[in-house]
Motif scaffolding. Structure first.
Motif, PDB file in Angstrom:
ATOM      1  N   GLY A 133      38.978  39.460  73.599  1.00  0.00           N
ATOM      2  CA  GLY A 133      39.183  40.968  72.609  1.00  0.00           C
ATOM      3  C   GLY A 133      39.539  41.818  73.362  1.00  0.00           C
ATOM      4  N   GLY A 134      41.275  42.153  74.313  1.00  0.00           N
ATOM      5  CA  GLY A 134      41.308  43.320  74.365  1.00  0.00           C
ATOM      6  C   GLY A 134      41.581  43.491  75.344  1.00  0.00           C
ATOM      7  N   ASN A 135      40.187  42.709  76.220  1.00  0.00           N
ATOM      8  CA  ASN A 135      39.727  44.222  77.704  1.00  0.00           C
ATOM      9  C   ASN A 135      40.722  42.980  78.815  1.00  0.00           C
ATOM     10  OD1 ASN A 135      37.604  45.229  76.517  1.00  0.00           O
ATOM     11  ND2 ASN A 135      36.409  44.225  76.234  1.00  0.00           N
ATOM     12  N   LEU A 136      41.556  43.842  78.970  1.00  0.00           N
ATOM     13  CA  LEU A 136      42.241  43.613  80.819  1.00  0.00           C
ATOM     14  C   LEU A 136      41.174  43.855  81.993  1.00  0.00           C
ATOM     15  CD1 LEU A 136      46.066  44.617  79.186  1.00  0.00           C
ATOM     16  CD2 LEU A 136      44.266  42.364  78.335  1.00  0.00           C
ATOM     17  N   GLU A 145      37.922  32.557  75.833  1.00  0.00           N
ATOM     18  CA  GLU A 145      36.882  33.496  76.264  1.00  0.00           C
ATOM     19  C   GLU A 145      35.959  32.000  75.032  1.00  0.00           C
ATOM     20  OE1 GLU A 145      34.177  37.432  74.149  1.00  0.00           O
ATOM     21  OE2 GLU A 145      36.572  37.111  74.543  1.00  0.00           O
ATOM     22  N   MET A 146      34.715  32.707  75.663  1.00  0.00           N
ATOM     23  CA  MET A 146      33.847  31.392  74.988  1.00  0.00           C
ATOM     24  C   MET A 146      32.849  32.222  73.843  1.00  0.00           C
ATOM     25  SD  MET A 146      32.681  26.974  75.150  1.00  0.00           S
ATOM     26  CE  MET A 146      34.036  26.791  75.609  1.00  0.00           C
ATOM     27  N   ASP A 147      32.481  32.215  72.866  1.00  0.00           N
ATOM     28  CA  ASP A 147      31.029  33.106  72.199  1.00  0.00           C
ATOM     29  C   ASP A 147      29.891  31.482  72.558  1.00  0.00           C
ATOM     30  OD1 ASP A 147      32.393  35.806  73.343  1.00  0.00           O
ATOM     31  OD2 ASP A 147      33.574  35.347  71.193  1.00  0.00           O
ATOM     32  N   ASP A 169      44.422  35.368  71.444  1.00  0.00           N
ATOM     33  CA  ASP A 169      43.698  34.726  70.712  1.00  0.00           C
ATOM     34  C   ASP A 169      42.112  35.828  69.841  1.00  0.00           C
ATOM     35  OD1 ASP A 169      42.172  33.520  68.063  1.00  0.00           O
ATOM     36  OD2 ASP A 169      41.968  31.678  68.769  1.00  0.00           O
ATOM     37  N   HIS A 170      42.761  36.596  69.694  1.00  0.00           N
ATOM     38  CA  HIS A 170      41.294  37.261  69.090  1.00  0.00           C
ATOM     39  C   HIS A 170      40.366  37.539  68.284  1.00  0.00           C
ATOM     40  CE1 HIS A 170      43.474  40.247  72.052  1.00  0.00           C
ATOM     41  NE2 HIS A 170      44.292  40.780  70.901  1.00  0.00           N
ATOM     42  N   PRO A 171      40.502  36.493  67.315  1.00  0.00           N
ATOM     43  CA  PRO A 171      39.982  36.447  65.792  1.00  0.00           C
ATOM     44  C   PRO A 171      38.754  35.294  66.464  1.00  0.00           C
ATOM     45  CG  PRO A 171      41.453  36.496  65.144  1.00  0.00           C
ATOM     46  CD  PRO A 171      41.581  35.904  66.081  1.00  0.00           C
ATOM     47  N   GLY A 172      39.597  34.231  66.969  1.00  0.00           N
ATOM     48  CA  GLY A 172      38.881  32.908  66.715  1.00  0.00           C
ATOM     49  C   GLY A 172      38.255  32.287  66.240  1.00  0.00           C
ATOM     50  N   TYR A 173      38.099  30.610  66.762  1.00  0.00           N
ATOM     51  CA  TYR A 173      37.076  30.300  65.388  1.00  0.00           C
ATOM     52  C   TYR A 173      35.911  29.485  65.729  1.00  0.00           C
ATOM     53  CZ  TYR A 173      38.250  26.034  68.252  1.00  0.00           C
ATOM     54  OH  TYR A 173      38.411  25.103  69.325  1.00  0.00           O
TER      55      TYR A 173
END
Length: 276
Positions: A133-136, A145-147, A169-173
């Motif tokens: 999500g842009g956090n480094l 990331e896996m939500d 990949d900010h938006p993801g699927y």
């Protein structure tokens, strides 16, 4: 040859400024020195863990966050803006995680969740944190990331994969699930025997996708849970997130089956059974 391999035979080893001498059969001595506060080996077999959240999790308080977490024996209650994480990272190959969430006091418009990312070293807390999500992290690195679930209050859930290891990949699927408003919701993440895929289930609705196998098996997955505002699935749920400070969710009955990759081993389920 990996000269550190003998230390993987021990679950917990603690050293400070020690000179270590190892003798292998028919080989010369190997000498090296190191200084660490704690050294904990990986576990090689699948283990059932019933973590003690007060010991096995840590707070990661972002700037301005004033939330409060209250730990229970098998989970926690979180009020307001807050994030916690496991101190260890895990390889869930052939195993998985199971938990329930009571969202009866969660406010719509507020994001409460459970997810994993893959920090590049032992989870040192907020400075090691990375996501898609842009956090480094402190070295400027993002990560996959896996939500497992991001809940819009007590209304609607999003399950999302963000696959690239660099976090690009900010938006993801993924997919969505309607929640049991005002009641208990059940979740699981079950990984295939070879660790290549995962079934994520929310209230009986199963979604299958890639497991982030390489990152999970090499660096380990850290579990995170938080509550925040800024994005939620299902805008039709109502609520504007203005009551973040009063929003409360409870996570219960957390159990997982995994191998420790990095960090301290959490409480095992057999230790809990022995106390009963």
């Amino acid at each position: 040859r990996n000269l550190t391999k003998p230390f993987l035979l021990s679950e917990h080893n603690h050293f400070q400024n020690h000179l270590i001498v190892i003798r292998f059969a028919n080989m010369k001595f190997a000498l090296f020195a190191f200084s660490t506060a704690s050294f904990v080996s990986a576990t090689t077999d699948l283990v059932e863990y019933c973590p003690d959240p007060a010991t096995d999790f840590q707070e990661e308080r972002e700037s301005g966050a004033t939330g409060v977490v209250t730990y229970t024996d098998s989970g926690w209650s979180m009020k307001g803006w807050m994030r916690i994480s496991t101190k260890a990272s895990f390889d869930f190959t052939g195993g998985g995680a199971w938990y329930d969430m009571d969202l009866s006091n969660a406010h719509n418009g507020v994001n409460n969740n459970m997810y994993v990312t893959y920090p590049y070293s032992d989870n040192c807390g907020i400075t090691c944190y990375c996501d898609s999500g842009g956090n480094l992290d402190s070295q400027g690195r993002g990560c996959a990331e896996m939500d497992w679930t991001e809940n819009n209050g007590q209304c609607y859930s999003a399950t999302t994969w963000h696959n690239p290891s660099d976090g690009s990949d900010h938006p993801g699927y993924g997919d969505h699930t309607t929640l049991n408003e005002g009641g208990l919701n059940s979740y699981s993440a079950v990984y295939s025997a070879d660790g290549s895929s995962v079934d994520l289930t929310v209230n009986g609705h199963t979604m299958t996708g890639w497991s982030h196998q390489q990152d999970m098996q090499s660096r380990g997955a850290v579990l995170y849970s938080s509550q925040w505002v800024g994005w939620v699935p299902g805008t039709f749920c109502g609520g504007d997130g203005s009551n973040l400070d009063e929003s409360v969710y409870e996570l219960k009955n957390l159990k997982f089956k995994a191998r420790v990759v990095q960090g301290p081993e959490p409480r095992r389920c057999d230790a809990v059974e022995q106390q009963i």
